[in-house]
Each structure stands twice: as structure tokens, then as C-alpha cells.
Enzyme design. Structure first.
Site, PDB file in Angstrom:
ATOM      1  N   LYS A 168       0.844  -1.194   0.000  1.00 27.54           N
ATOM      2  CA  LYS A 168       0.000   0.000   0.000  1.00 27.54           C
ATOM      3  C   LYS A 168       0.881   1.246   0.000  1.00 27.54           C
ATOM      4  O   LYS A 168       1.462   1.615   1.005  1.00 27.54           O
ATOM      5  CB  LYS A 168      -0.910   0.019   1.231  1.00 27.54           C
ATOM      6  CG  LYS A 168      -1.875   1.183   1.193  1.00 27.54           C
ATOM      7  CD  LYS A 168      -1.960   1.837   2.544  1.00 27.54           C
ATOM      8  CE  LYS A 168      -2.447   3.244   2.580  1.00 27.54           C
ATOM      9  NZ  LYS A 168      -1.892   4.210   1.661  1.00 27.54           N
ATOM     10  N   GLU A 243       9.559   1.449  10.879  1.00 29.18           N
ATOM     11  CA  GLU A 243      10.569   2.485  10.610  1.00 29.18           C
ATOM     12  C   GLU A 243       9.833   3.812  10.749  1.00 29.18           C
ATOM     13  O   GLU A 243       9.003   4.150   9.900  1.00 29.18           O
ATOM     14  CB  GLU A 243      11.122   2.343   9.186  1.00 29.18           C
ATOM     15  CG  GLU A 243      11.839   1.035   8.915  1.00 29.18           C
ATOM     16  CD  GLU A 243      13.182   0.942   9.612  1.00 29.18           C
ATOM     17  OE1 GLU A 243      13.710   1.982  10.034  1.00 29.18           O
ATOM     18  OE2 GLU A 243      13.692  -0.180   9.744  1.00 29.18           O
ATOM     19  N   CYS A 277      13.493  10.963   6.451  1.00 19.83           N
ATOM     20  CA  CYS A 277      13.525  10.636   7.882  1.00 19.83           C
ATOM     21  C   CYS A 277      14.942  10.815   8.451  1.00 19.83           C
ATOM     22  O   CYS A 277      15.111  11.018   9.647  1.00 19.83           O
ATOM     23  CB  CYS A 277      13.031   9.225   8.099  1.00 19.83           C
ATOM     24  SG  CYS A 277      13.917   8.032   7.080  1.00 19.83           S
ATOM     25  N   GLU A 364       9.297  16.451  15.438  1.00 21.23           N
ATOM     26  CA  GLU A 364       9.592  16.252  14.018  1.00 21.23           C
ATOM     27  C   GLU A 364       8.757  17.209  13.161  1.00 21.23           C
ATOM     28  O   GLU A 364       7.536  17.222  13.254  1.00 21.23           O
ATOM     29  CB  GLU A 364       9.293  14.802  13.597  1.00 21.23           C
ATOM     30  CG  GLU A 364       9.760  14.523  12.185  1.00 21.23           C
ATOM     31  CD  GLU A 364       9.402  13.126  11.685  1.00 21.23           C
ATOM     32  OE1 GLU A 364       8.264  12.682  11.898  1.00 21.23           O
ATOM     33  OE2 GLU A 364      10.279  12.493  11.058  1.00 21.23           O
TER      34      GLU A 364
HETATM   35  P1  NDP Z   1       2.112   8.370   7.859  1.00 24.29           P
HETATM   36  O1  NDP Z   1       2.403   7.653   9.110  1.00 24.29           O
HETATM   37  O2  NDP Z   1       1.021   9.356   7.816  1.00 24.29           O
HETATM   38  O3  NDP Z   1       1.769   7.337   6.689  1.00 24.29           O
HETATM   39  C1  NDP Z   1       2.606   6.253   6.352  1.00 24.29           C
HETATM   40  C2  NDP Z   1       1.793   5.197   5.644  1.00 24.29           C
HETATM   41  O4  NDP Z   1       0.860   4.627   6.558  1.00 24.29           O
HETATM   42  C3  NDP Z   1       0.958   5.753   4.489  1.00 24.29           C
HETATM   43  O5  NDP Z   1       0.888   4.802   3.458  1.00 24.29           O
HETATM   44  C4  NDP Z   1      -0.386   5.929   5.154  1.00 24.29           C
HETATM   45  O6  NDP Z   1      -1.424   5.970   4.235  1.00 24.29           O
HETATM   46  C5  NDP Z   1      -0.448   4.698   6.024  1.00 24.29           C
HETATM   47  N1  NDP Z   1      -1.404   4.733   7.127  1.00 24.29           N
HETATM   48  C6  NDP Z   1      -2.007   5.790   7.711  1.00 24.29           C
HETATM   49  N2  NDP Z   1      -2.835   5.369   8.701  1.00 24.29           N
HETATM   50  C7  NDP Z   1      -2.729   4.025   8.746  1.00 24.29           C
HETATM   51  C8  NDP Z   1      -3.323   3.007   9.558  1.00 24.29           C
HETATM   52  N3  NDP Z   1      -4.192   3.280  10.532  1.00 24.29           N
HETATM   53  N4  NDP Z   1      -2.980   1.726   9.328  1.00 24.29           N
HETATM   54  C9  NDP Z   1      -2.086   1.421   8.367  1.00 24.29           C
HETATM   55  N5  NDP Z   1      -1.515   2.315   7.554  1.00 24.29           N
HETATM   56  C10 NDP Z   1      -1.821   3.612   7.755  1.00 24.29           C
HETATM   57  O7  NDP Z   1       3.478   8.995   7.386  1.00 24.29           O
HETATM   58  P2  NDP Z   1       3.733   9.978   6.197  1.00 24.29           P
HETATM   59  O8  NDP Z   1       3.261   9.333   4.925  1.00 24.29           O
HETATM   60  O9  NDP Z   1       3.215  11.319   6.574  1.00 24.29           O
HETATM   61  O10 NDP Z   1       5.333   9.986   6.139  1.00 24.29           O
HETATM   62  C11 NDP Z   1       6.123  10.817   6.914  1.00 24.29           C
HETATM   63  C12 NDP Z   1       6.636  10.080   8.133  1.00 24.29           C
HETATM   64  O11 NDP Z   1       7.330   8.923   7.754  1.00 24.29           O
HETATM   65  C13 NDP Z   1       7.619  10.929   8.924  1.00 24.29           C
HETATM   66  O12 NDP Z   1       7.328  10.821  10.287  1.00 24.29           O
HETATM   67  C14 NDP Z   1       8.946  10.276   8.619  1.00 24.29           C
HETATM   68  O13 NDP Z   1       9.919  10.466   9.605  1.00 24.29           O
HETATM   69  C15 NDP Z   1       8.559   8.851   8.484  1.00 24.29           C
HETATM   70  N6  NDP Z   1       9.565   8.116   7.720  1.00 24.29           N
HETATM   71  C16 NDP Z   1      10.368   7.215   8.364  1.00 24.29           C
HETATM   72  C17 NDP Z   1      11.377   6.558   7.689  1.00 24.29           C
HETATM   73  C18 NDP Z   1      12.264   5.550   8.377  1.00 24.29           C
HETATM   74  O14 NDP Z   1      12.919   4.781   7.678  1.00 24.29           O
HETATM   75  N7  NDP Z   1      12.345   5.505   9.684  1.00 24.29           N
HETATM   76  C19 NDP Z   1      11.637   6.828   6.272  1.00 24.29           C
HETATM   77  C20 NDP Z   1      10.735   7.775   5.697  1.00 24.29           C
HETATM   78  C21 NDP Z   1       9.741   8.397   6.408  1.00 24.29           C
HETATM   79  P3  NDP Z   1      -1.952   7.374   3.666  1.00 24.29           P
HETATM   80  O15 NDP Z   1      -0.778   8.098   3.098  1.00 24.29           O
HETATM   81  O16 NDP Z   1      -2.889   6.955   2.635  1.00 24.29           O
HETATM   82  O17 NDP Z   1      -2.559   8.079   4.830  1.00 24.29           O
END
Ligand code: NDP
Length: 459
Positions: A168, A243, A277, A364
Site C-alpha cells: 500500500k 521504521e 527521515c 519532528e
Molecule cells: P504516515 O504515518 O502518515 O503514513 C505512512 C503510511 O501509513 C501511508 O501509506 C499511510 O497511508 C499509512 N497509514 C495511515 N494510517 C494508517 C493506519 N491506521 N494503518 C495502516 N496504515 C496507515 O506517514 P507519512 O506518509 O506522513 O510519512 C512521513 C513520516 O514517515 C515521517 O514521520 C517520517 O519520519 C517517516 N519516515 C520514516 C522513515 C524511516 O525509515 N524511519 C523513512 C521515511 C519516512 P496514507 O498516506 O494513505 O494516509
């Protein structure tokens, strides 16, 4: 207008409802995305595909990964174009960071798979044989900042180890995952091995995490979403890799080579508009070199090209932190404004004068905003670096003491005199609220398989 469809059992299918994919460059509608609410059809298709896929030899699956890498590589400009369109990042960044790494992810795990050795532990009277069995159906959920880069980093090892995938992508950036799906069907990847579902996170993301037949979840995203994913998956004893977010520090010690440190710290601050990130959103500088460093850093910033942030909603969040910084007593040294053009643009922003414990300096922001902090001793720098809830990454800039200081930073990864220099064999992941588990090389192999020990007694 691109119409994104789900990939289920080798076929492209859509749903009754769809929503818009908006360009951050100018707020235009660039695609329609299916609003999927159930993972049942994909689970059915994946289950059907699992038997044959898991029975292939690892060499055969490595060949498939190479074929995927080949087709992505032949279409690398289109991957970069779609990624740039969806995220607003400059084409060069999309090509050299996102698209090329997506190819490398498949290529790397193909080669890595071929190099895997059987694991055997001899006792005086018996031999232990370790088998690595596939888990079954795995759910892979990724964010919008490095869309295909992060999703392919999960898909490649999952397929390598004989699992079937339900992926997804973020609802904000679905284009390259859709394109990957198209390429995989063109090269004849068996239907149901890779399924891609689109929609809102709390709907289809949640449905994937909740589904009892999906046995493992690999999630990259924000810490608050990670908590929901963990709370949902844990009672079902699913394998879980998280992550999550970061608030990384770049430490510039008094013996740093500023010709190396300034461009390195600047890149860590603002690459991808600070939406990685691993970005160093806190820059800690020794007081003896502070003035020289800052004048070089601010001068170099004038030539640093960034794209917009991901969307208007995220821009509001980032701008609210710039306002907060002012209330907390911060001094804006550069940026802080919104350029007068359409789209989710913000100037790269540098803020000094804040307490290292302020909200701006510990939460963040995930945008082109950096706070600068002065320190007097290595111990003080380490204390500041460690004072947030996060522990993902960091960098230390020093001719002599880089490694010693790096060892004391509470994070999963630390670079010395470089940043984002990646060997895909090494562990990638965070401590504290930055996540649970590691990806990369053997760590990905371990996550995407069940290690089974068979102990055979000798006669
Ligand atoms: P989110 O947590 O909002 O979303 C991440 C993914 O989870 C998206 O595909 C999102 O879908 C999905 N999602 C949202 N709600 C749910 C749920 N209840 N159950 C399952 N999946 C769900 O993060 P962002 O997309 O805003 O990304 C930014 C964040 O990601 C930052 O905090 C960043 O630090 C972190 N990140 C961490 C990395 C690492 O390796 N540690 C690398 C890159 C980013 P949808 O977009 O459709 O809402």
C-alpha cells in the site's frame, strides 16, 4: 489525467469511489486514485499465488528480481518523471535518489540472495540446520517522501524470501507503485505475487494490518501511525517492522573540516526539502567555529535548490512550526517565508537562538526547517543530540573524534564526515520512538522469513 488502479491477482481493477492526487507544484489534479476499503480480494489472490512462488528456488526468485530491476532501469526516466510529478521534487533528485535506488533495491537483493549460504551449527553429537521459510502473505506500507525507493526496499526482500505481497503506497504519492505494477505485469510476474492496493491509510492501510491472513507488516511512516499499527498487529502476534520518525542531529565539532562539513550538513538539512527521515534538522556547532561555519552555511544555502513540500496541508504544519519558533524566541536567519507562486512552496528556513529543549527543536517537522544550536564540549553536544524522543540517525563532522562521539549518540545510524552514504548490507532503523527492527541485508532476510532449526542427532 492518470487513472491509478489496484493490482490484484495480476489484473488492474478499480473501485466505485476515487479521489484526487494533487500536484504540490501547482495544486493541479494529476491522477484519480481508487478508494479501497477491503484487502479480501488481494488476500485471496495472494494466497492462490503463494504455493508456486514459494516453491521456486531462491535462484529463480533472484532472476525475477533482476528482471524487475532491468525493466525499471529501462524505464528510469519515466519513474523519475512520475516521482517528480507526484512529490514535486526536482527531476534530478527523483532520478538520482529515488529512481536509481529503486532499481538498486531489486538488483541488490537479487545479488544478495545468490550469496546466501546455508546456516549450520555443529555440536559434538548433532548438527543444527537452519531453514529460512517464507512467512506467507506480507503487508508493506510506505510513506510519501521517497515513494518507490521505500516501497521497493520492502518488496524486493519480501519476494526474494518467497513471500507474496500486498503493498500500500501513500495515498499522496501512488504513481510510481502503479507504474511498477504495470511493468511487473508486462514482464509476466505471476499474478497475485505482487498486489498493490490504493486508498486512505485509516481505511485500506488499517484493513491490511487487521487482516488475519496477512502474517507480517513492514511499515514506514510517522511515529503516531506506527503506534496504531503496532496496537492493531500485536494482539495477532504478527511479525512487525516499524521504521518511524526522527529528529536527527548533525554535530560539527571544533576540528571539523568546514569545506567538507558545510556542504554535507547543508545537504543533510535540506535534501528533498528536509522530507527524509534521516535529514539532520538540528545542527549543533562548536562555539569556536560557529561564526565561520554559519557564514559559509548561509552563503551555500543561497544556491541550494529545493522543491515544494508534499502538499498544502503539510505546508501549513511546517509554517505553524516556524510561527512556534518565533514564539519560543527563535531568530530566523534565513527563509521563513512562502514564495509568491502556486503550490506548496516554503523557503528553506534556518532558525537560531532556541533552547535545544524547545518544541521546535525536539518535535519532528519533516520540512525545510533547521534549528541551530551552539555547544562548548563534546559531552554537551552528545547530550543535546540525545535529548529527543527519537533515535533514528545522525552525523558527526570531525577530523579526529568522529567515531568516538558517534558511538555515544542514541540512534540506529550515525555517519562520520558524510551523510546518507548507504551500503545496503548494513542495518537500517531506529531506537526509541524511531522504530522497532532493522532493514537491510541480513536484517531484511531475517524479517521476511521464519527461521526454523532442525537438529539432527548423529548415530
Ligand atoms: P504516515 O504515518 O502518515 O503514513 C505512512 C503510511 O501509513 C501511508 O501509506 C499511510 O497511508 C499509512 N497509514 C495511515 N494510517 C494508517 C493506519 N491506521 N494503518 C495502516 N496504515 C496507515 O506517514 P507519512 O506518509 O506522513 O510519512 C512521513 C513520516 O514517515 C515521517 O514521520 C517520517 O519520519 C517517516 N519516515 C520514516 C522513515 C524511516 O525509515 N524511519 C523513512 C521515511 C519516512 P496514507 O498516506 O494513505 O494516509
Amino acid at each position: 489525467m492518470i487513472v491509478v488502479e489496484n493490482l490484484v491477482g495480476g489484473k488492474f481493477v478499480t473501485t466505485d469511489e476515487a479521489f484526487d492526487d494533487i500536484s504540490p507544484l501547482d495544486n493541479s489534479i494529476i491522477a484519480k486514485i481508487p478508494r479501497t476499503k477491503s484487502a479480501d480480494d488481494a488476500v485471496f489472490a495472494a494466497k492462490h499465488a503463494f504455493g508456486e512462488w514459494s516453491q521456486l528456488t531462491i535462484e529463480q526468485r533472484c532472476d525475477w528480481l533482476d528482471k524487475i530491476a532491468d525493466t525499471l532501469e529501462s524505464n528510469i526516466d519515466e519513474v523519475a518523471r512520475l516521482e517528480s510529478l507526484d512529490t514535486g521534487k526536482p527531476f534530478d533528485v527523483a532520478l538520482n535518489v529515488d529512481a536509481s535506488r529503486s532499481v538498486n533495491n531489486f538488483r541488490f537483493f537479487a545479488e544478495y540472495g545468490r550469496s546466501l549460504k546455508s546456516e549450520k551449527f555443529e555440536m559434538s553429537d548433532a548438527t543444527n540446520y537452519v531453514m529460512r521459510k517464507p512467512i506467507g502473505i506480507v503487508g508493506l506500507i510506505s510513506p510519501w517522501n521517497l515513494p518507490l525507493y521505500l516501497l521497493s526496499w520492502k518488496i524486493a526482500p519480501a519476494l526474494l524470501m518467497g513471500n507474496v505481497v500486498i503493498a500500500k503506497p501513500s495515498e499522496i504519492t501512488p504513481l510510481t507503485a502503479h507504474f511498477l505494477g504495470r511493468l511487473c505485469t508486462e514482464i509476466g510476474l505471476p499474478g497475485g505475487v505482487l498486489n498493490i492496493l490504493n486508498g486512505y491509510g485509516p481505511e485500506i492501510g488499517q484493513a491490511i494490518v487487521e487482516h488475519p491472513e496477512i502474517k507480517a507488516i513492514s511499515f514506514t511512516g510517522g511515529t503516531s501511525t506506527g503506534k496504531i499499527v503496532a496496537a492493531t498487529a500485536a494482539p495477532m502476534f504478527k511479525k512487525l517492522s516499524l521504521e518511524l520518525g526522527g529528529k536527527n542531529a548533525s554535530l560539527v565539532l571544533d576540528d571539523a573540516d568546514l569545506d567538507v562539513a558545510v556542504p554535507g550538513v547543508l545537504r543533510a538539512s535540506f535534501l528533498n526539502s528536509g522530507q527524509i527521515c534521516l535529514c539532520g534538522s538540528r545542527v549543533l556547532v562548536h562555539s569556536s567555529i560557529y561564526d565561520e561555519f554559519m557564514s559559509m552555511y548561509l552563503e551555500a544555502l543561497k544556491d541550494f535548490e529545493i522543491g515544494p513540500v508534499i502538499n498544502m496541508q503539510h505546508r501549513e504544519k511546517v509554517l505553524s512550526y516556524i510561527e512556534l519558533a518565533k514564539q519560543e524566541g527563535g531568530e530566523i536567519l534565513a527563509g521563513g517565508n512562502v514564495p509568491s507562486k502556486e503550490g506548496a512552496w516554503i523557503e528553506p528556513t534556518v532558525i537560531a537562538g532556541l533552547s535545544h529543549e524547545s518544541r521546535t527543536a525536539t518535535e519532528e517537522i519533516f520540512g525545510p526547517v533547521v534549528t541551530i544550536h551552539k555547544f562548548e564540549t563534546d559531552e554537551e553536544a552528545i547530550e543535546i543530540a540525545n535529548c529527543t524522543q527519537y533515535g533514528l540517525a545522525g552525523s558527526v563532522w570531525s577530523k579526529e573524534r568522529g567515531r568516538t562521539v558517534a558511538e555515544k549518540i542514541e540512534s540506529g545510524m550515525v555517519w562520520v564526515n558524510t551523510w546518507l552514504h548507504r551500503d545496503l548490507r548494513v542495518p537500517f532503523g531506529g531506537v526509541k520512538d524511531s522504530g522497532v527492527g532493522r532493514e537491510g541485508g541480513m536484517w531484511s532476510i531475517g524479517f521476511f522469513s521464519e527461521a526454523v532449526n532442525i537438529c539432527v542427532m548423529e548415530d
